[in-house]
Design an enzyme around this catalytic site. Structure first.
Site, PDB file in Angstrom:
ATOM      1  N   HIS A 271       0.876  -1.190   0.000  1.00  0.00           N
ATOM      2  CA  HIS A 271       0.000   0.000   0.000  1.00  0.00           C
ATOM      3  C   HIS A 271       0.908   1.233   0.000  1.00  0.00           C
ATOM      4  O   HIS A 271       1.788   1.360  -0.845  1.00  0.00           O
ATOM      5  CB  HIS A 271      -0.906  -0.119   1.236  1.00  0.00           C
ATOM      6  CG  HIS A 271      -2.078   0.808   1.291  1.00  0.00           C
ATOM      7  ND1 HIS A 271      -2.468   1.633   0.271  1.00  0.00           N
ATOM      8  CD2 HIS A 271      -2.976   1.046   2.306  1.00  0.00           C
ATOM      9  CE1 HIS A 271      -3.542   2.321   0.637  1.00  0.00           C
ATOM     10  NE2 HIS A 271      -3.861   1.985   1.871  1.00  0.00           N
ATOM     11  N   HIS A 312      -1.777  -2.350  -9.644  1.00  0.00           N
ATOM     12  CA  HIS A 312      -2.795  -1.791  -8.753  1.00  0.00           C
ATOM     13  C   HIS A 312      -4.017  -2.688  -8.768  1.00  0.00           C
ATOM     14  O   HIS A 312      -4.359  -3.241  -9.815  1.00  0.00           O
ATOM     15  CB  HIS A 312      -3.193  -0.372  -9.212  1.00  0.00           C
ATOM     16  CG  HIS A 312      -3.863   0.414  -8.140  1.00  0.00           C
ATOM     17  ND1 HIS A 312      -5.201   0.293  -7.870  1.00  0.00           N
ATOM     18  CD2 HIS A 312      -3.366   1.283  -7.254  1.00  0.00           C
ATOM     19  CE1 HIS A 312      -5.501   1.087  -6.859  1.00  0.00           C
ATOM     20  NE2 HIS A 312      -4.413   1.700  -6.461  1.00  0.00           N
ATOM     21  N   ASP A 370       2.847   5.630  -6.496  1.00  0.00           N
ATOM     22  CA  ASP A 370       4.076   5.608  -5.702  1.00  0.00           C
ATOM     23  C   ASP A 370       5.345   5.507  -6.540  1.00  0.00           C
ATOM     24  O   ASP A 370       6.442   5.616  -6.000  1.00  0.00           O
ATOM     25  CB  ASP A 370       4.036   4.418  -4.724  1.00  0.00           C
ATOM     26  CG  ASP A 370       3.020   4.639  -3.626  1.00  0.00           C
ATOM     27  OD1 ASP A 370       2.930   5.780  -3.155  1.00  0.00           O
ATOM     28  OD2 ASP A 370       2.323   3.690  -3.257  1.00  0.00           O
TER      29      ASP A 370
HETATM   30  N1  CMC Z   1       5.660  -6.863  -9.977  1.00  0.00           N
HETATM   31  C1  CMC Z   1       5.575  -8.086 -10.539  1.00  0.00           C
HETATM   32  N2  CMC Z   1       4.419  -8.765 -10.680  1.00  0.00           N
HETATM   33  C2  CMC Z   1       3.307  -8.200 -10.217  1.00  0.00           C
HETATM   34  C3  CMC Z   1       3.318  -6.917  -9.636  1.00  0.00           C
HETATM   35  C4  CMC Z   1       4.553  -6.247  -9.513  1.00  0.00           C
HETATM   36  N3  CMC Z   1       4.618  -5.042  -8.946  1.00  0.00           N
HETATM   37  N4  CMC Z   1       2.064  -6.584  -9.245  1.00  0.00           N
HETATM   38  C5  CMC Z   1       1.288  -7.603  -9.599  1.00  0.00           C
HETATM   39  N5  CMC Z   1       2.032  -8.585 -10.195  1.00  0.00           N
HETATM   40  C6  CMC Z   1       1.540  -9.828 -10.782  1.00  0.00           C
HETATM   41  C7  CMC Z   1       1.197 -10.858  -9.700  1.00  0.00           C
HETATM   42  O1  CMC Z   1       2.329 -11.688  -9.423  1.00  0.00           O
HETATM   43  C8  CMC Z   1       0.074 -11.628 -10.357  1.00  0.00           C
HETATM   44  O2  CMC Z   1       0.638 -12.470 -11.326  1.00  0.00           O
HETATM   45  P1  CMC Z   1      -0.071 -13.889 -11.662  1.00  0.00           P
HETATM   46  O3  CMC Z   1      -1.408 -13.555 -12.229  1.00  0.00           O
HETATM   47  O4  CMC Z   1       0.836 -14.555 -12.616  1.00  0.00           O
HETATM   48  O5  CMC Z   1      -0.169 -14.625 -10.346  1.00  0.00           O
HETATM   49  C9  CMC Z   1      -0.697 -10.544 -11.116  1.00  0.00           C
HETATM   50  O6  CMC Z   1       0.287  -9.533 -11.423  1.00  0.00           O
HETATM   51  C10 CMC Z   1      -1.835  -9.912 -10.314  1.00  0.00           C
HETATM   52  O7  CMC Z   1      -1.292  -9.401  -9.098  1.00  0.00           O
HETATM   53  P2  CMC Z   1      -1.961  -9.515  -7.688  1.00  0.00           P
HETATM   54  O8  CMC Z   1      -0.911  -9.499  -6.630  1.00  0.00           O
HETATM   55  O9  CMC Z   1      -2.937 -10.673  -7.682  1.00  0.00           O
HETATM   56  O10 CMC Z   1      -2.793  -8.156  -7.686  1.00  0.00           O
HETATM   57  P3  CMC Z   1      -3.413  -7.441  -6.418  1.00  0.00           P
HETATM   58  O11 CMC Z   1      -4.522  -6.623  -6.941  1.00  0.00           O
HETATM   59  O12 CMC Z   1      -3.728  -8.427  -5.350  1.00  0.00           O
HETATM   60  O13 CMC Z   1      -2.226  -6.514  -5.896  1.00  0.00           O
HETATM   61  C11 CMC Z   1      -0.726  -4.706  -5.658  1.00  0.00           C
HETATM   62  C12 CMC Z   1      -2.083  -5.167  -6.211  1.00  0.00           C
HETATM   63  C13 CMC Z   1      -0.664  -3.174  -5.770  1.00  0.00           C
HETATM   64  C14 CMC Z   1      -0.621  -5.095  -4.173  1.00  0.00           C
HETATM   65  C15 CMC Z   1       0.417  -5.350  -6.469  1.00  0.00           C
HETATM   66  O14 CMC Z   1       0.332  -4.937  -7.822  1.00  0.00           O
HETATM   67  C16 CMC Z   1       1.796  -5.024  -5.907  1.00  0.00           C
HETATM   68  O15 CMC Z   1       2.264  -5.708  -4.995  1.00  0.00           O
HETATM   69  N6  CMC Z   1       2.468  -3.957  -6.450  1.00  0.00           N
HETATM   70  C17 CMC Z   1       3.739  -3.522  -5.893  1.00  0.00           C
HETATM   71  C18 CMC Z   1       3.507  -2.710  -4.639  1.00  0.00           C
HETATM   72  C19 CMC Z   1       2.966  -1.344  -4.938  1.00  0.00           C
HETATM   73  O16 CMC Z   1       3.446  -0.627  -5.811  1.00  0.00           O
HETATM   74  N7  CMC Z   1       1.953  -0.931  -4.157  1.00  0.00           N
HETATM   75  C20 CMC Z   1       1.358   0.416  -4.263  1.00  0.00           C
HETATM   76  C21 CMC Z   1      -0.041   0.379  -4.765  1.00  0.00           C
HETATM   77  S1  CMC Z   1      -0.662   2.030  -5.196  1.00  0.00           S
HETATM   78  C22 CMC Z   1      -0.596   2.905  -3.689  1.00  0.00           C
HETATM   79  C23 CMC Z   1      -1.748   2.623  -2.801  1.00  0.00           C
HETATM   80  O17 CMC Z   1      -1.937   1.494  -2.334  1.00  0.00           O
HETATM   81  O18 CMC Z   1      -2.511   3.553  -2.525  1.00  0.00           O
END
Ligand code: CMC
Length: 435
Positions: A271, A312, A370
């Site tokens: 987050h 995201h 971010d």
């Molecule tokens: N790098 C590599 N792979 C990724 C990334 C990433 N940053 N984000 C998602 N994926 C992949 C993930 O491994 C999955 O792959 P597969 O379908 O093969 O299993 C797919 O994309 C979907 O990801 P998810 O984790 O199921 O998606 P989510 O909606 O649960 O998570 C997230 C969203 C933001 C937590 C995630 O994209 C992430 O960890 N990003 C990096 C951390 C980040 O930048 N967070 C800030 C978010 S914006 C600020 C805020 O929160 O307000």
């Protein structure tokens, strides 16, 4: 209020008994239809299962709208791009809290009220001495905000609209003072008291960077950059920290404690903690030549490495905030004389490589808010450990707006999800010598 959608009809059919239940489809003013499944437990004795709330609208809200497919973000109906171009953080704060942009007089009254609540109780100031100098500022800020629940008993009736307003103004005014005190504590400098004759962001820079032995005047370019970043971070509908504030607040808990819970939730790297993690990652990557290696690592499911600042839950297109911040990076770095910023160059190249890679394209992973914000905070002289605190200052407005919306709703109920239990079935206690 939401209205039943006239066009869509849904029915849940229990295939073993044939029992049918009509599921109401609710239409908001914008966005997808929402199915009202609240009758399912009563009619079918079953719950719905949605880990991570991938498909669940947890409440009705009028504050912020996101269309993740189109990359749209609206505060009270206004596109964030227009607010970033024309508004100020405190005007946006008024908008989020009250639902409409203020008149001149409303704006002056609001700004004055925020301006005259900036000091924190001297006793609260001493709480910082209990922390080691290297305590993470998010830990200090969350603890001190929670401690505010031990003060202000004169205006703590959450069912009193005026008390709620005083709380809102107090926390929005005092959170920069608390953040700056955490920063001063971590660098061992004397605490600088707020100045009420300068605006919100200039005062924040003053409390961060002024020292008693030298005159300090905040750079207007830096103050405007901060103001813009705060507008972009002010609210984001039912994200993890806002949902945490709502859940904690739904018990009738003290609102300062509910905001503190939100700060703790924001801290996680998935987050708001991502802004700090992005800079750590860019430094770890170090050079443009290393980008392919790290992109491969991010794709490797056996590695824990992720491209921080990418992806995201809601945006499956460019995060509109990231677009604005990337443009801002060019302008702010040039205005502040940081034309040759190697981390910004690295971030631009990393974005370029990732956006051409099928892994990121097929998963619709784009830079989020971010990805570039830390580069601007760094250029303003704000240390990395303070990045998520800056996010928390801005998001406090959104948390308060959501808390207010929830508490003033006569239909408010405690938030209490259920579960799919997969533990042991009923069994009898066995004495220790028989185990
Ligand atoms: N790098 C590599 N792979 C990724 C990334 C990433 N940053 N984000 C998602 N994926 C992949 C993930 O491994 C999955 O792959 P597969 O379908 O093969 O299993 C797919 O994309 C979907 O990801 P998810 O984790 O199921 O998606 P989510 O909606 O649960 O998570 C997230 C969203 C933001 C937590 C995630 O994209 C992430 O960890 N990003 C990096 C951390 C980040 O930048 N967070 C800030 C978010 S914006 C600020 C805020 O929160 O307000």
């Amino acid at each position: 209020m939401s209205t039943p959608s006239s066009e869509q009809r849904y029915q849940l059919v229990d295939s073993s008994t044939g029992k049918k239940t009509e599921i109401k489809a609710l239409a908001g003013t914008m966005g997808p239809t929402v199915l009202d499944i609240s009758g399912i437990p009563k009619d079918h004795g079953a719950f719905t299962f949605d880990p991570g709330f991938m498909a669940t609208a947890s409440c009705e809200s009028r504050i912020t709208f996101i269309d993740g497919e189109k990359g749209v973000l609206l505060y009270r109906g206004y596109p964030v791009e227009q607010l970033a171009e024309n508004s100020s953080f405190l005007e946006v704060a008024y908008l989020l809290l009250h639902g409409d942009l203020p008149s001149q007089q409303q704006q002056e009254e609001f700004t004055n009220s925020i301006r005259y609540h900036t000091m924190i109780n001297e006793a609260l100031l001493r709480f910082f001495n209990g922390f080691h100098y290297n305590a993470h500022p998010m830990a200090m800020v969350s603890a001190v905000v929670a401690s505010m629940s031990a003060f202000y008993h004169d205006s703590m009736d959450i069912h009193n609209a005026r008390h709620r307003e005083i709380f809102a103004h107090r926390i929005i005014a005092k959170i920069p003072t608390i953040a700056a005190t955490a920063f001063k504590h971590s660098v061992g400098q004397p605490v600088i008291y707020p100045r009420n004759d300068i605006d919100y962001c200039a005062n924040m820079l003053h409390m961060f960077f002024s020292v008693p032995c030298e005159a300090y005047k905040a750079d207007p370019v830096a103050a405007r950059a901060l103001d813009l970043l705060f507008i972009l971070h002010a609210d984001h509908e039912q994200n993890a920290s806002t949902s945490t504030v709502r859940l904690a607040g739904s018990t009738g808990a003290n609102p300062y404690a509910a905001i503190s819970a939100g700060i703790s939730a924001l801290w996680g790297p998935a987050h708001g903690g991502a802004n700090e993690a992005v800079l750590t990652m860019l430094e770890q990557i170090g050079r443009v030549e290393n980008i392919p290696k790290y992109v491969e690592m991010a794709k490797d499911k056996d590695s824990n490495f992720r491209l921080m600042g990418f992806g995201h839950r809601v945006y499956k297109n460019f995060d509109p905030r990231a677009k604005i911040i990337r443009k801002m990076c060019h302008e702010v770095l040039a205005q502040m004389g940081h034309t040759d910023n190697p981390l910004f160059e690295l971030a631009l190249r990393l974005e370029e490589v990732a956006l051409k890679d099928d892994y990121f394209v097929s998963r619709k992973l784009y830079p989020n808010v971010d990805f570039y914000s830390g580069i601007i905070y760094s250029a303003l002289g704000i240390p990395r450990s303070m990045f998520t605190v800056m996010f928390a200052i801005a998001r406090t407005v959104g948390w308060v707006a959501h808390w207010q919306e929830m508490i003033s709703d006569p239909g408010m109920r405690i938030g209490r999800p259920r579960q799919l239990y997969t533990g042991a079935q009923t069994r009898d206690y066995v004495g220790i010598d028989e185990r």
